[in-house]
Design a protein around this motif. Structure first.
Motif, PDB file in Angstrom:
ATOM      1  N   ALA A  76       0.829  -1.207   0.000  1.00 20.21           N
ATOM      2  CA  ALA A  76       0.000   0.000   0.000  1.00 20.21           C
ATOM      3  C   ALA A  76       0.860   1.252   0.000  1.00 20.21           C
ATOM      4  CB  ALA A  76      -0.919   0.017   1.218  1.00 20.21           C
ATOM      5  N   THR A  77       0.330   2.298  -0.618  1.00 20.21           N
ATOM      6  CA  THR A  77       0.875   3.653  -0.526  1.00 20.21           C
ATOM      7  C   THR A  77      -0.307   4.576  -0.275  1.00 20.21           C
ATOM      8  OG1 THR A  77       2.661   3.151  -2.080  1.00 20.21           O
ATOM      9  CG2 THR A  77       2.142   5.473  -1.702  1.00 20.21           C
ATOM     10  N   ALA A  78      -0.298   5.271   0.861  1.00 24.86           N
ATOM     11  CA  ALA A  78      -1.436   6.104   1.235  1.00 24.86           C
ATOM     12  C   ALA A  78      -0.960   7.485   1.656  1.00 24.86           C
ATOM     13  CB  ALA A  78      -2.213   5.454   2.382  1.00 24.86           C
ATOM     14  N   LYS A  79      -1.622   8.515   1.125  1.00 28.01           N
ATOM     15  CA  LYS A  79      -1.283   9.894   1.456  1.00 28.01           C
ATOM     16  C   LYS A  79      -2.533  10.616   1.931  1.00 28.01           C
ATOM     17  CE  LYS A  79      -0.705  13.026  -1.704  1.00 28.01           C
ATOM     18  NZ  LYS A  79      -0.190  13.832  -2.837  1.00 28.01           N
ATOM     19  N   GLY A  80      -2.420  11.299   3.072  1.00 31.95           N
ATOM     20  CA  GLY A  80      -3.540  12.042   3.626  1.00 31.95           C
ATOM     21  C   GLY A  80      -3.439  13.521   3.348  1.00 31.95           C
ATOM     22  N   ASP A  81      -4.338  14.301   3.962  1.00 32.45           N
ATOM     23  CA  ASP A  81      -4.313  15.752   3.806  1.00 32.45           C
ATOM     24  C   ASP A  81      -3.052  16.371   4.384  1.00 32.45           C
ATOM     25  OD1 ASP A  81      -6.687  15.940   2.458  1.00 32.45           O
ATOM     26  OD2 ASP A  81      -7.890  16.182   4.270  1.00 32.45           O
ATOM     27  N   ASP A  82      -2.385  15.627   5.256  1.00 36.08           N
ATOM     28  CA  ASP A  82      -1.153  16.152   5.827  1.00 36.08           C
ATOM     29  C   ASP A  82       0.023  16.039   4.866  1.00 36.08           C
ATOM     30  OD1 ASP A  82      -0.843  13.436   5.806  1.00 36.08           O
ATOM     31  OD2 ASP A  82      -0.508  13.222   7.974  1.00 36.08           O
ATOM     32  N   GLY A  83      -0.193  15.432   3.690  1.00 35.41           N
ATOM     33  CA  GLY A  83       0.860  15.303   2.691  1.00 35.41           C
ATOM     34  C   GLY A  83       1.862  14.216   2.984  1.00 35.41           C
ATOM     35  N   VAL A  84       1.674  13.487   4.087  1.00 31.63           N
ATOM     36  CA  VAL A  84       2.608  12.424   4.465  1.00 31.63           C
ATOM     37  C   VAL A  84       2.215  11.134   3.754  1.00 31.63           C
ATOM     38  CG1 VAL A  84       3.530  11.046   6.365  1.00 31.63           C
ATOM     39  CG2 VAL A  84       3.047  13.485   6.698  1.00 31.63           C
ATOM     40  N   THR A  85       3.192  10.508   3.125  1.00 31.49           N
ATOM     41  CA  THR A  85       2.964   9.226   2.459  1.00 31.49           C
ATOM     42  C   THR A  85       3.367   8.095   3.386  1.00 31.49           C
ATOM     43  OG1 THR A  85       3.298  10.162   0.253  1.00 31.49           O
ATOM     44  CG2 THR A  85       3.574   7.779   0.491  1.00 31.49           C
ATOM     45  N   ARG A  86       2.466   7.136   3.555  1.00 27.83           N
ATOM     46  CA  ARG A  86       2.716   5.993   4.420  1.00 27.83           C
ATOM     47  C   ARG A  86       2.561   4.707   3.623  1.00 27.83           C
ATOM     48  NH1 ARG A  86      -0.435   9.762   7.266  1.00 27.83           N
ATOM     49  NH2 ARG A  86       0.568  10.574   9.160  1.00 27.83           N
ATOM     50  N   HIS A  87       3.197   3.663   4.123  1.00 24.79           N
ATOM     51  CA  HIS A  87       3.149   2.376   3.431  1.00 24.79           C
ATOM     52  C   HIS A  87       2.505   1.304   4.296  1.00 24.79           C
ATOM     53  CE1 HIS A  87       5.532   3.870   0.080  1.00 24.79           C
ATOM     54  NE2 HIS A  87       6.275   4.494   0.972  1.00 24.79           N
ATOM     55  N   LYS A  88       1.699   1.754   5.238  1.00 24.07           N
ATOM     56  CA  LYS A  88       0.938   0.839   6.079  1.00 24.07           C
ATOM     57  C   LYS A  88      -0.502   1.324   6.133  1.00 24.07           C
ATOM     58  CE  LYS A  88       4.799   0.071   9.338  1.00 24.07           C
ATOM     59  NZ  LYS A  88       5.608   1.275   9.073  1.00 24.07           N
ATOM     60  N   MET A  89      -1.432   0.372   6.148  1.00 25.43           N
ATOM     61  CA  MET A  89      -2.845   0.673   6.353  1.00 25.43           C
ATOM     62  C   MET A  89      -3.398  -0.316   7.365  1.00 25.43           C
ATOM     63  SD  MET A  89      -4.071   1.552   2.445  1.00 25.43           S
ATOM     64  CE  MET A  89      -5.780   1.821   2.908  1.00 25.43           C
ATOM     65  N   PRO A  90      -4.339   0.131   8.211  1.00 24.24           N
ATOM     66  CA  PRO A  90      -4.870  -0.768   9.243  1.00 24.24           C
ATOM     67  C   PRO A  90      -5.509  -2.017   8.645  1.00 24.24           C
ATOM     68  CG  PRO A  90      -5.546   1.495   9.651  1.00 24.24           C
ATOM     69  CD  PRO A  90      -4.944   1.462   8.286  1.00 24.24           C
ATOM     70  N   TYR A  91      -5.240  -3.142   9.285  1.00 23.55           N
ATOM     71  CA  TYR A  91      -5.855  -4.419   8.940  1.00 23.55           C
ATOM     72  C   TYR A  91      -5.635  -4.803   7.479  1.00 23.55           C
ATOM     73  CZ  TYR A  91      -7.696  -4.365  13.600  1.00 23.55           C
ATOM     74  OH  TYR A  91      -7.788  -4.352  14.964  1.00 23.55           O
ATOM     75  N   MET A  92      -4.446  -4.517   6.992  1.00 26.70           N
ATOM     76  CA  MET A  92      -4.032  -4.967   5.664  1.00 26.70           C
ATOM     77  C   MET A  92      -2.783  -5.824   5.840  1.00 26.70           C
ATOM     78  SD  MET A  92      -2.923  -2.915   2.220  1.00 26.70           S
ATOM     79  CE  MET A  92      -1.187  -2.985   2.649  1.00 26.70           C
TER      80      MET A  92
END
Length: 697
Positions: free
Chosen positions: A558-574
């Motif tokens: 996963a690659t997820a980016k929020g309104d804070d502009g931070v890109t993360r490579h973890k998502m809950p329960y994945m």
């Protein structure tokens, strides 16, 4: 075909579409026919899956996907497989479907918030990411998006269909779907069933079923009770279900079916100790009281099959915070509507699917604080969603030789509350005999519940300056490619790669200042986005006539980016990796040994909250830390069945069994409680035992 047939088929289609323009939905339901084998093995209370053309064998292990002519896939779980897994709630019935996991704290029963996940989706709150259907009609806690597993009795199920990606020609709003297929009497005769099982932690279950089918009338009625004291303090749960399914056949082409189910359940919430001796418990228990009914008119003219269905679902979900100062919340979910669908095979190799869903939700929430005594109420706007759809496919060639099947479809959503939208799909299946390469694309459209407006609605109406038609649904573009080969009764192999591209993430207004300027473009985030890539491998093998093996493995990135502009490579329960495997071995004629294994690693507990303040919009994906990671899960389950019959008592089939769950006593859990820097795991049961019997007369 002849003029008489064409006229009958056209009449069937016209009648369904006339009502379908006010309603409709998923593949044909009970009694509508189709070419698939029954999901229930060796039982009169069986169900035939809807007539979606399949390349391969439909009745196969739950880990093995079924390929449709639209290039899409789903997994099927039979009634017999649910029994062999010893599943007492619907979460556990899904444990051998790759890419699917659940979260709970109790032996049986569910609680509030998210609890059911597919390929990294489902951890949002509020968020109806995943669609829960019973007899192809909605059945869940749509107010906040809870699956409400306590309201689904496993003893009323003839099987399950699990769709792990958007498929507009099969279901509407949401990114994935599970459809629970109800039991009914499919064969002439009479039947009486009784079953009982009990075991560790004061857990027991009983069920009684009575069915009859004679001439043009059939009925199946069932009652069940499940209860447990729980494996930890304050983890008791119970569920009572009363179920009936009545059918009337008018002629060879038309039949009518009425289904009704009443369920009452309660699940306690366990306390959790912390290092300083405190106990944290926000809610003491969760009550689910649901009444559900469908009335379905089915037609089958061979080349034209379909149905028209009306449904009603009234669910009262109560969160009881009676002792610790928490508020008691009573959530009323009333869902009703019409659904119609017609599948036409008008010329060789063709299939045209057309229909429409009309879904109405009437939602309320009442809260009372047990300390202050203050009452708070929210009457949400009634939402009506009409979604007509059309899909067309054409097969060139022969199933046992070279064949190619292109397809395309579209579903349109017309909401009286939120913005209208369209969802296209396209597919291509290319194959030779039983080897198939498929490509598919679909756009998933996730409509919010009116709960996103909760902050405006406490004992008042929506402000006049707020135009809810400006609120867009959340969307995901799903791409998938799969390669499969099936040799019936011998082996099957499949490999699937998929990519999800999600955007327009929904936000929910739960609190904050009321200011028109603050809400411009608030409900839909233009910056939050995510991408999920996945690979699933699955296979089954029958090396001996009485031995079947299966396995499924899933890798997710996963690659997820929020309104804070931070890109993360973890998502809950994945899970970063998941493996499910199992076997069935029939020996000495009357004995059946079965088992399964689940391994999950890289799972992080957390909630992807959608709630935020307008002056600081947060559509962020959880900032998961190392101590949010759950221990790797390795659970082995075994079961031994002995089958017998006794003609003098008209005992057609009896079975006694003994089962051991979590054989290796793995210390694992799905849920964590966080209080400050404390992260405490709710451990699931260690090694446990169940034994019981079932008699069918």
């Amino acid at each position: 075909m002849g003029k008489k047939f064409v006229l009958g088929a056209s009449l069937a289609a016209a009648l369904t579409l006339a009502a379908g323009l006010a309603c409709a939905a998923a593949p044909a339901t009970q009694g509508a026919g189709g070419d698939k084998p029954n999901l229930t093995e060796g039982s009169r209370t069986a169900y035939t899956l809807p007539p979606v053309t399949v390349y391969g064998v439909a009745d196969q292990p739950p880990a093995i996907p079924v390929l449709t002519r639209f290039g899409t896939q789903y997994n099927a779980v039979t009634e017999e497989q649910i029994k062999l897994q010893g599943s007492l709630d619907f979460y556990d019935a899904l444990r051998n479907v790759p890419g699917v996991m659940f979260q709970k704290k109790n032996v049986i029963g569910g609680q509030t918030s998210h609890s059911f996940y597919m390929r990294g989706r489902g951890a949002s709150h509020p968020g109806p990411d995943l669609h829960i259907l019973f007899d192809d009609a909605p059945r869940s806690g749509v107010l906040y998006g809870q699956a409400l597993a306590d309201g689904v009795p496993v003893y009323a199920l003839g099987g399950m269909e699990v769709y792990k990606s958007p498929q507009p020609s099969r279901f509407g709003s949401g990114y994935g779907m599970v459809n629970f297929i109800p039991k009914y009497m499919a064969e002439e005769g009479y039947e009486f069933r009784v079953g009982f099982e009990g075991g560790s932690f004061g857990t027991f279950a009983e069920n009684v079923g009575l069915g009859a089918k004679k001439d043009n009338v059939d009925i199946y009625a069932a009652q069940s009770w499940i209860s447990t004291v729980g494996h930890e303090e304050h983890t008791a749960a119970h569920q009572a279900s009363y179920y009936a399914n009545l059918g009337f056949t008018f002629n060879d082409n038309w039949n009518l079916r009425l289904l009704a189910n009443k369920v009452e359940a309660k699940t306690q919430s366990p306390t959790q100790p912390y290092d300083d001796g405190r106990y944290w418990q926000n809610i003491e228990s969760f009550d689910t009281n649901t009444s559900f009914a469908t009335l379905t008119l089915n037609n089958d003219y061979g080349a034209a099959k379909g149905y028209l269905k009306g449904y009603y679902n009234d669910t009262l979900f109560t969160l009881r915070g009676e002792e610790n100062g928490a508020a008691r919340s009573r959530q009323t979910n009333v869902l009703y509507g019409l659904r119609g669908r017609e599948t036409l095979n008008l010329w060789q190799g063709s299939e045209i699917v057309l229909g429409c869903d009309l879904d109405v939700s009437d939602l309320h929430n009442h809260q009372k604080n047990n300390v202050t005594g203050k009452d708070r109420s929210w009457d949400f706007p009634t939402q009506t969603l009409v979604s007509p759809y059309l899909a067309v496919s054409q097969t060139f060639g022969a199933d046992d030789g070279f064949h190619i099947t292109p397809s395309a479809g579209i579903r349109y959503y017309a909401s009286d509350l939120f913005q209208d939208y369209a969802s296209p799909q396209a597919g291509l299946v290319v194959g030779y005999d039983k080897t198939n390469l498929s490509f598919s694309y679909a756009r998933g459209v996730n409509y919010p519940s009116p709960v996103v407006l909760q902050g405006f609605l406490e004992d008042k109406d929506l402000p006049g300056w707020l135009d809810t038609k400006d609120i867009k649904p959340e969307v995901v573009d799903h791409y998938e490619i799969s390669l499969s080969h099936v040799q019936p009764d011998r082996f099957s192999l499949s490999a699937t790669y998929f990519h999800d591209d999600g955007r327009d993430r929904l936000r929910a207004y739960m609190f904050g200042n009321l200011s028109p300027a603050s809400y411009a473009d608030f409900f839909t985030s233009s910056t939050a986005e995510y991408k999920i890539d996945g690979l699933e491998l699955a296979g089954s093998l029958t090396p001996l006539e009485d031995l079947e093996l299966f396995a499924g493995a899933t890798w997710l990135w996963a690659t997820a980016k929020g309104d804070d502009g931070v890109t993360r490579h973890k998502m809950p329960y994945m899970p970063s990796f998941a493996l499910q495997a199992g076997f069935k071995w029939r020996f000495l004629d009357d004995f059946l040994l079965s088992g399964d294994y689940q391994h999950l690693q890289g799972v992080y507990a957390g909630t992807t909250a959608r709630t935020s303040r307008p002056n600081a919009p947060a559509s962020n994906f959880s900032a998961l830390a190392d101590n949010d990671r759950l221990p790797d899960i390795n659970v082995v389950n075994l079961r031994l069945d002995y089958f017998f019959s006794y003609d003098d008592l008209h005992l057609e089939e009896g079975r006694v069994f003994v089962a051991v769950n979590n054989l290796l006593n793995c210390q694992y859990g799905y849920a964590m409680e966080k209080q400050g820097t404390d992260h405490k795991l709710y451990y699931m049961p260690g090694t446990s035992f169940m034994a019981g019997f079932e008699l069918k007369f």
